[in-house]
Design an enzyme around this catalytic site. Structure first.
Site, short mmCIF file in Angstrom:
data_model
loop_
_atom_site.label_atom_id
_atom_site.label_comp_id
_atom_site.label_asym_id
_atom_site.label_seq_id
_atom_site.Cartn_x
_atom_site.Cartn_y
_atom_site.Cartn_z
N GLY A 66 27.10 21.91 -26.81
CA GLY A 66 26.19 22.23 -27.92
C GLY A 66 24.79 21.82 -27.47
N ALA A 67 23.85 22.77 -27.58
CA ALA A 67 22.53 22.56 -26.96
C ALA A 67 21.85 21.24 -27.34
CB ALA A 67 21.64 23.76 -27.26
N ARG B 141 24.01 21.88 -16.69
CA ARG B 141 24.26 23.19 -17.34
C ARG B 141 22.93 23.93 -17.41
NH1 ARG B 141 28.08 23.57 -22.48
NH2 ARG B 141 28.31 25.70 -21.72
N GLN C 233 35.68 26.84 -29.33
CA GLN C 233 34.89 25.84 -30.07
C GLN C 233 34.98 26.08 -31.58
OE1 GLN C 233 33.86 27.51 -27.37
NE2 GLN C 233 32.32 26.42 -26.20
N ASP D 13 21.05 28.52 -27.86
CA ASP D 13 20.88 27.66 -26.68
C ASP D 13 19.48 27.77 -26.10
OD1 ASP D 13 23.94 27.95 -26.86
OD2 ASP D 13 23.57 26.30 -25.46
N ASN E 101 22.89 32.63 -26.94
CA ASN E 101 23.86 31.79 -27.65
C ASN E 101 25.25 32.15 -27.13
OD1 ASN E 101 24.38 29.74 -29.69
ND2 ASN E 101 25.42 31.35 -30.83
O1 MRU Z 1 29.20 26.21 -24.39
P1 MRU Z 1 28.77 25.42 -25.60
O2 MRU Z 1 29.91 24.96 -26.45
O3 MRU Z 1 27.83 24.28 -25.23
O4 MRU Z 1 27.94 26.45 -26.45
C1 MRU Z 1 27.40 26.06 -27.68
C2 MRU Z 1 26.68 27.13 -28.38
O5 MRU Z 1 26.54 28.24 -27.91
C3 MRU Z 1 26.02 26.75 -29.67
O6 MRU Z 1 25.99 27.83 -30.56
C4 MRU Z 1 24.58 26.32 -29.40
O7 MRU Z 1 24.54 25.39 -28.34
C5 MRU Z 1 23.96 25.72 -30.59
S1 MRU Z 1 24.69 24.16 -31.04
C6 MRU Z 1 23.85 23.60 -32.39
#
Ligand code: MRU
Length: 338
Positions: free
Chosen positions: A47-48, A80, A179, A220, A230
């Protein structure tokens, strides 16, 4: 079970291993920036905004251990590529005039508490857009586990639910790492918000049946023109929303803005390991050697996004984020509606 992604306890960082949720609550102790970088890479934390907070604590651990600043910074930056919050947090720490361990740890704690405050504000601004009796579709996990608390897209759902505006939530499972099914379902159940989990490919049918009033997703990285990277599958929802004339909204703190990218085409998109697709729980389900393409994210064009909600308010098309907006600190330089 706790709804926090990590805790700083003065001389170390403990992190909830999100790979094990929801069936097991396993906390891991991270003692060096290298362990934090590995945890981000392996998605112990994801999550970003949460990635940005974790990276800041990684730098705090590096400062405590007297490690070379640039080596630690480069190692964390390589963990990442897509979530710009990671680089935003590292840049912010680079600008500290005092890089003593206490000062870096304090700055990391501030990044964490500001993120929580930004999410609360996003919730308030975003909830104003939610229609009465809304049936809301979302993707991935954008809640407390993906941030410092409350969440972005899920934060809006939380706030709107508290205001009595939410009738039902539909949560995309979010292949291949689930997720949505593992984490968003867990958070919605925790808050007793009525919902159904759906497979990603059911979203079109759900919209066709008139069961979706509003769609909200996180981000993201958001380019100057509003193009938004995203979780893979978000663009598909935006195209479907356009066809079905359903508002499609993005929620993110200003730390997710990257106006140095003029459009989404220059946003780096992470490609992840093939076994995320070819295996389930470590069991191979595809023919041996099956070639796959596994991008972690896609880019939704700004023109398909009805509104972008940040802590400063609701931004409308056409988007024109400026360099500097992403550095805005909520108290010092509030973003305004334009
Ligand atoms: O690969 P992830 O689980 O890190 O991806 C997360 C997402 O794409 C979320 O939608 C984004 O980071 C926003 S979290 C508030």
């Amino acid at each position: 079970m706790a709804l926090v992604a990590m805790r700083w306890h003065g001389d170390g960082l403990v992190m909830l291993d999100q790979r094990r949720l929801p069936t097991e609550e396993v906390w891991v102790e991270l003692r060096s920036w290298r362990e934090v970088a590995k945890a981000i890479e392996q998605m112990v934390v994801r999550g970003a905004p949460a990635i940005g907070v974790a990276a800041a604590y990684g730098m705090a651990l590096a400062a405590r251990a007297g490690e070379d600043w640039n080596v630690a910074r480069a190692g964390l930056a390589a963990s990442r590529p897509t979530a710009v919050n990671l680089f935003w947090a590292l840049d912010r720490l680079d600008r500290l005039s005092d890089k003593s361990p206490e000062s870096v740890a304090q700055a990391a704690q501030q990044i964490e508490s500001e993120d929580r405050a930004m999410n609360e504000a996003i919730g308030v601004h975003g909830a104003e857009l939610v229609p009465a009796e809304a049936r809301i579709l979302t993707i991935c996990n954008t809640g407390s586990l993906a941030t410092a608390g409350h969440g972005t897209a899920l934060g809006i759902i939380r706030t709107a639910w508290a205001q009595g505006k939410v009738k039902h939530v539909y949560s995309c499972e979010t292949r291949p790492r689930q997720q949505g099914l593992r984490l968003t379902a867990f958070e919605l159940m925790h808050d007793e918000i009525p919902f159904h989990s759906i497979v990603d490919s059911a979203a079109a049918s759900l919209m066709q049946k008139g069961q979706v009033d509003w769609i909200v997703a996180g981000a993201d990285r958001i380019a100057a023109n509003g193009d938004t990277a995203n979780k893979i599958g978000t663009y598909m929802l935006a195209v479907l929303a356009h066809h079905h004339k359903i508002p499609f909204v993005i929620a993110a703190p200003s730390s997710t803005l990257d106006p140095l990218q003029p459009t989404g085409s220059s946003i780096p998109i992470e490609e992840r390991a093939a076994d995320e697709i070819t295996e389930m729980d470590g069991v191979r389900i595809a023919p041996a050697g099956c070639p796959v393409w596994n991008p972690g994210f896609d880019v939704t064009p700004g023109e398909l996004i009805h509104a972008i909600v940040t802590e400063g308010g609701v931004w409308r098309r056409p988007y024109a984020f400026r360099p500097g907006d992403e550095r805005a600190e909520p108290q010092a330089r509030p973003l305004t509606n334009r």
